[in-house]
Motif scaffolding. Sequence first.
Motif, PDB file in Angstrom:
ATOM      1  N   ASP A 230       0.806  -1.213   0.000  1.00  0.00           N
ATOM      2  CA  ASP A 230       0.000   0.000   0.000  1.00  0.00           C
ATOM      3  C   ASP A 230       0.841   1.266   0.000  1.00  0.00           C
ATOM      4  N   ALA A 231       2.161   1.160   0.034  1.00  0.00           N
ATOM      5  CA  ALA A 231       3.026   2.334   0.120  1.00  0.00           C
ATOM      6  C   ALA A 231       3.938   2.420  -1.098  1.00  0.00           C
ATOM      7  N   ARG A 232       4.203   3.664  -1.501  1.00  0.00           N
ATOM      8  CA  ARG A 232       5.201   3.957  -2.514  1.00  0.00           C
ATOM      9  C   ARG A 232       6.071   5.095  -1.978  1.00  0.00           C
ATOM     10  N   TYR A 233       7.109   5.445  -2.723  1.00  0.00           N
ATOM     11  CA  TYR A 233       8.063   6.453  -2.252  1.00  0.00           C
ATOM     12  C   TYR A 233       8.417   7.401  -3.401  1.00  0.00           C
ATOM     13  N   TYR A 234       8.747   8.641  -3.018  1.00  0.00           N
ATOM     14  CA  TYR A 234       9.110   9.650  -4.012  1.00  0.00           C
ATOM     15  C   TYR A 234      10.290  10.454  -3.495  1.00  0.00           C
ATOM     16  N   PRO A 235      11.492  10.255  -4.069  1.00  0.00           N
ATOM     17  CA  PRO A 235      12.633  11.097  -3.699  1.00  0.00           C
ATOM     18  C   PRO A 235      12.381  12.519  -4.177  1.00  0.00           C
ATOM     19  N   LEU A 236      12.436  13.474  -3.260  1.00  0.00           N
ATOM     20  CA  LEU A 236      12.000  14.832  -3.555  1.00  0.00           C
ATOM     21  C   LEU A 236      13.127  15.680  -4.135  1.00  0.00           C
ATOM     22  N   PRO A 237      12.945  16.240  -5.336  1.00  0.00           N
ATOM     23  CA  PRO A 237      13.910  17.196  -5.883  1.00  0.00           C
ATOM     24  C   PRO A 237      13.932  18.472  -5.045  1.00  0.00           C
ATOM     25  N   PRO A 248       1.736  11.390  -9.896  1.00  0.00           N
ATOM     26  CA  PRO A 248       1.074  10.341 -10.675  1.00  0.00           C
ATOM     27  C   PRO A 248       1.785   9.009 -10.490  1.00  0.00           C
ATOM     28  N   PRO A 249       1.123   7.913 -10.858  1.00  0.00           N
ATOM     29  CA  PRO A 249       1.691   6.580 -10.591  1.00  0.00           C
ATOM     30  C   PRO A 249       3.086   6.367 -11.141  1.00  0.00           C
ATOM     31  N   VAL A 250       3.431   7.006 -12.276  1.00  0.00           N
ATOM     32  CA  VAL A 250       4.735   6.765 -12.886  1.00  0.00           C
ATOM     33  C   VAL A 250       5.882   7.212 -11.983  1.00  0.00           C
ATOM     34  N   TYR A 251       5.627   8.183 -11.086  1.00  0.00           N
ATOM     35  CA  TYR A 251       6.674   8.677 -10.191  1.00  0.00           C
ATOM     36  C   TYR A 251       6.617   8.051  -8.802  1.00  0.00           C
ATOM     37  N   ALA A 252       5.644   7.206  -8.552  1.00  0.00           N
ATOM     38  CA  ALA A 252       5.512   6.547  -7.257  1.00  0.00           C
ATOM     39  C   ALA A 252       6.297   5.239  -7.295  1.00  0.00           C
ATOM     40  N   LEU A 253       7.409   5.193  -6.568  1.00  0.00           N
ATOM     41  CA  LEU A 253       8.354   4.094  -6.685  1.00  0.00           C
ATOM     42  C   LEU A 253       8.178   3.076  -5.562  1.00  0.00           C
TER      43      LEU A 253
END
Length: 289
Positions: A230-237, A248-253
């Motif tokens: 249920d979790a994804r991650y996004y390294p923040l610029p 969006p889903p493409v950036y949810a790693l």
Amino acid sequence: MNYALDALWWRLTDPNVRDLASILTAPPLWHSGCELGVRELLGEAGFRCLLALDSNPEPLQQHLAQEAPFGHRLGLYAESLLAFWLNTAPHAQLYARNLSVRDDNGQTLGALDFVAGLNGRLYHIELTCKYYGDAEARPSEMVGLNRSDRLTDKAAKLQQQLAWSAAPQGQTALQAADIKPENITRVSVVRGIGFAAAAATWQAQPLNRYGWHGLYINHTQPWPRSDGLDARYYPLPPLHLLAPARVPPVYALTSDALDEVAYGQVARLELRPDGCWHETARIMRAKAV
């Protein structure tokens, strides 16, 4: 406090409008003793203005395009957002921005971030957005990813910046801009996130115990990962730090992607009915010393 869970973030979708909303409504990271209240900054029509801007973000986007590029300098981007608001909000008037303060020889001593009116009252506003971490939430030990960037130093510098409008040189600069210095109120807008270990308390002054808080880990600790799906991650610029992430889903790693992230800030995400992944927690991993 986890500001990322505020109901506001269910409504706003445009990235720049979300960043502006964070500047306007986030709690201060530390107490300067002269915070500009959210009510005064936002105004009575503030939420309606933000929703309208979210529906038609072109004016904000045009303003930012005129002032870009910001490079990786978050402070310049944040100042541009606040300048837009002070220029366009119905209760606000922007009289000066980055007003230089000089000595008798013309040497620059400092600058006033903003001189603006809010509901007819004149303010000298200093804005700062900072991200500091220490496992035990000790103000004296809280640093940014650049370890020379220290909370105690910035807090002291902020007081110096606020004092410029009261100094003779600052009053001369205000008068030269046709602004009456005796009517001005000095206020700060302190935004950002404090990071600490999960068990830390946020009692020490000047920290705001009700500020936006995240999880701090040192460079030897692994990134915390969810065992479920249920979790994804996004390294923040660098320019994506101001507001809770909505991607969006493409950036949810998946958590496997964290193996490639040596340090920085990462947003933990959950899927919401709009089809995007939304930040539910923020994690900061320190650089190796």
